[in-house]
Design a protein around this motif. Structure first.
Motif, short mmCIF file in Angstrom:
data_model
loop_
_atom_site.label_atom_id
_atom_site.label_comp_id
_atom_site.label_asym_id
_atom_site.label_seq_id
_atom_site.Cartn_x
_atom_site.Cartn_y
_atom_site.Cartn_z
N LYS A 140 4.92 -7.87 -7.43
CA LYS A 140 4.88 -9.09 -6.61
C LYS A 140 5.52 -10.26 -7.35
O LYS A 140 6.21 -11.09 -6.77
CB LYS A 140 3.43 -9.43 -6.26
N ILE A 141 5.27 -10.32 -8.66
CA ILE A 141 5.78 -11.43 -9.47
C ILE A 141 7.29 -11.36 -9.62
O ILE A 141 7.98 -12.39 -9.61
CB ILE A 141 5.09 -11.42 -10.85
N VAL A 142 7.83 -10.16 -9.76
CA VAL A 142 9.25 -10.02 -10.12
C VAL A 142 10.14 -9.68 -8.92
O VAL A 142 11.28 -9.26 -9.11
CB VAL A 142 9.44 -8.94 -11.22
N ILE A 143 9.66 -9.88 -7.71
CA ILE A 143 10.49 -9.58 -6.54
C ILE A 143 11.81 -10.35 -6.55
O ILE A 143 12.88 -9.76 -6.31
CB ILE A 143 9.71 -9.85 -5.24
N PRO A 144 11.84 -11.68 -6.82
CA PRO A 144 13.14 -12.38 -6.83
C PRO A 144 14.14 -11.81 -7.81
O PRO A 144 15.29 -11.49 -7.42
CB PRO A 144 12.75 -13.83 -7.15
N PRO A 145 13.78 -11.64 -9.12
CA PRO A 145 14.79 -11.07 -10.02
C PRO A 145 15.13 -9.62 -9.70
O PRO A 145 16.27 -9.19 -9.93
CB PRO A 145 14.13 -11.19 -11.41
N THR A 197 25.03 -6.34 1.37
CA THR A 197 24.27 -7.23 0.47
C THR A 197 23.49 -8.31 1.21
O THR A 197 22.37 -8.65 0.78
CB THR A 197 25.21 -7.90 -0.54
N MET A 198 24.01 -8.85 2.31
CA MET A 198 23.32 -9.94 2.98
C MET A 198 21.97 -9.51 3.57
O MET A 198 20.96 -10.18 3.34
CB MET A 198 24.21 -10.55 4.06
N PRO A 199 21.89 -8.39 4.31
CA PRO A 199 20.57 -7.96 4.79
C PRO A 199 19.60 -7.67 3.65
O PRO A 199 18.40 -7.97 3.77
CB PRO A 199 20.88 -6.68 5.58
N LEU A 200 20.10 -7.12 2.55
CA LEU A 200 19.24 -6.84 1.39
C LEU A 200 18.70 -8.15 0.82
O LEU A 200 17.51 -8.24 0.49
CB LEU A 200 20.03 -6.08 0.33
N SER A 201 19.55 -9.16 0.73
CA SER A 201 19.13 -10.46 0.22
C SER A 201 18.07 -11.09 1.12
O SER A 201 17.04 -11.59 0.63
CB SER A 201 20.34 -11.39 0.11
N TYR A 202 18.29 -11.06 2.42
CA TYR A 202 17.33 -11.65 3.36
C TYR A 202 16.02 -10.87 3.36
O TYR A 202 14.93 -11.46 3.45
CB TYR A 202 17.90 -11.68 4.78
N TYR A 203 16.09 -9.55 3.21
CA TYR A 203 14.87 -8.75 3.18
C TYR A 203 14.04 -9.07 1.94
O TYR A 203 12.80 -9.17 2.02
CB TYR A 203 15.20 -7.25 3.21
N MET A 204 14.68 -9.22 0.79
CA MET A 204 13.95 -9.54 -0.43
C MET A 204 13.29 -10.91 -0.33
O MET A 204 12.17 -11.12 -0.81
CB MET A 204 14.88 -9.48 -1.64
N ARG A 205 13.96 -11.86 0.31
CA ARG A 205 13.35 -13.19 0.51
C ARG A 205 12.14 -13.08 1.44
O ARG A 205 11.10 -13.71 1.21
CB ARG A 205 14.37 -14.15 1.10
N HIS A 206 12.29 -12.29 2.50
CA HIS A 206 11.17 -12.08 3.43
C HIS A 206 9.99 -11.43 2.72
O HIS A 206 8.83 -11.83 2.92
CB HIS A 206 11.64 -11.20 4.60
N LEU A 207 10.28 -10.44 1.90
CA LEU A 207 9.22 -9.74 1.17
C LEU A 207 8.53 -10.67 0.19
O LEU A 207 7.30 -10.64 0.04
CB LEU A 207 9.82 -8.54 0.43
N GLU A 208 9.31 -11.53 -0.44
CA GLU A 208 8.73 -12.49 -1.39
C GLU A 208 7.76 -13.43 -0.68
O GLU A 208 6.65 -13.71 -1.16
CB GLU A 208 9.85 -13.30 -2.05
N LYS A 209 8.15 -13.95 0.50
CA LYS A 209 7.28 -14.85 1.24
C LYS A 209 6.04 -14.13 1.77
O LYS A 209 4.94 -14.68 1.75
CB LYS A 209 8.05 -15.45 2.42
N LYS A 210 6.24 -12.89 2.18
CA LYS A 210 5.13 -12.12 2.74
C LYS A 210 4.06 -11.84 1.68
O LYS A 210 2.86 -11.85 1.99
CB LYS A 210 5.66 -10.81 3.32
N LEU A 211 4.50 -11.57 0.45
CA LEU A 211 3.56 -11.20 -0.60
C LEU A 211 3.09 -12.40 -1.43
O LEU A 211 2.28 -12.23 -2.33
CB LEU A 211 4.21 -10.17 -1.53
N ALA A 212 3.63 -13.59 -1.12
CA ALA A 212 3.25 -14.77 -1.90
C ALA A 212 1.75 -15.05 -1.75
O ALA A 212 1.20 -14.95 -0.66
CB ALA A 212 4.06 -15.97 -1.44
#
Length: 212
Positions: A140-145, A197-212
């Motif tokens: 959860k902590i390292v999702i952005p990197p 790459t764009m859908p992957l980038s948006y998905y990782m941002r969504h996952l980060e917000k969801k698990l915040a």
């Protein structure tokens, strides 16, 4: 560019498929290998820590192309013949896993050390505590990197072009040489990379917000 898509869609589609397949395989295995060596780096056993540190430091500091060419040139000479696609995918997996290992290690070390002690005092082994308590919090902590590493992996898959991996970059080079429409061809190739790459980038941002 539209003309390139219309007339060269078959090789572009083949290259897109090869790039996507290579990226998925390398992402899956680099995440597993990277997580394993991240755990090695923080284990109580000194020998395992040394193994983990050596793996990470060696493959983080060797260029991806060198690793790939080792599997494309050296391994077929002395071990077994493998395709350019396999050599590129293996090289990309090993290279990326070293960076993922450092990312996951940082996540593990950011989890309160008392949680591991508490888990072990309640009868869990090191590996059980790591699997059920520490790693879920670390990820959860390292999702952005991690997301950045995954996107870099897709872009680095262009290394297949150097070993006849028939990826997007390889096909783009072939089309540009045949048609002499260099600008249009590489615009088309760039758009196809963005489709991955764009859908992957948006998905990782969504996952980060969801698990915040």
């Amino acid at each position: 560019m539209i003309h390139i898509f219309a007339t060269e869609w078959q090789p572009l589609l083949q290259g897109f498929g090869q790039t996507l397949l290579c990226s998925i395989i390398a992402l899956f295995f680099s995440l597993i290998i990277g997580t394993m060596f991240a755990i090695f780096e923080i284990m109580p056993n000194k020998a395992m820590r040394v193994i983990g540190n050596i793996y990470v430091e060696v493959f983080r500091n060797i260029p991806l192309l060198v690793i790939t060419m080792f599997f494309f040139v050296v391994i077929p000479l002395y071990v077994v013949k493998i395709s350019g696609f396999a050599a590129g995918t293996i090289g990309l997996t090993i290279y990326t896993s070293a960076f993922i290992a450092e990312t996951v290690r940082a996540g593990i070390q950011s989890v309160d050390g008392g949680q591991m002690e508490g888990a072990q005092s309640n009868g869990l082994s090191f590996w059980q505590a790591m699997r059920h308590i520490i790693l879920p919090q670390a990820f959860k902590i390292v999702i952005p990197p991690l997301g950045n590493q995954f996107i870099n992996l897709v872009k680095n898959s262009s290394v297949l072009a150097f070993v006849a991996g028939f990826d997007l970059m390889y096909q783009g080079n072939m089309i540009a040489n045949d048609t002499l429409q260099t600008m249009s061809t590489f615009f088309a190739v760039g758009i196809l990379y963005l489709i991955i790459t764009m859908p992957l980038s948006y998905y990782m941002r969504h996952l980060e917000k969801k698990l915040a």
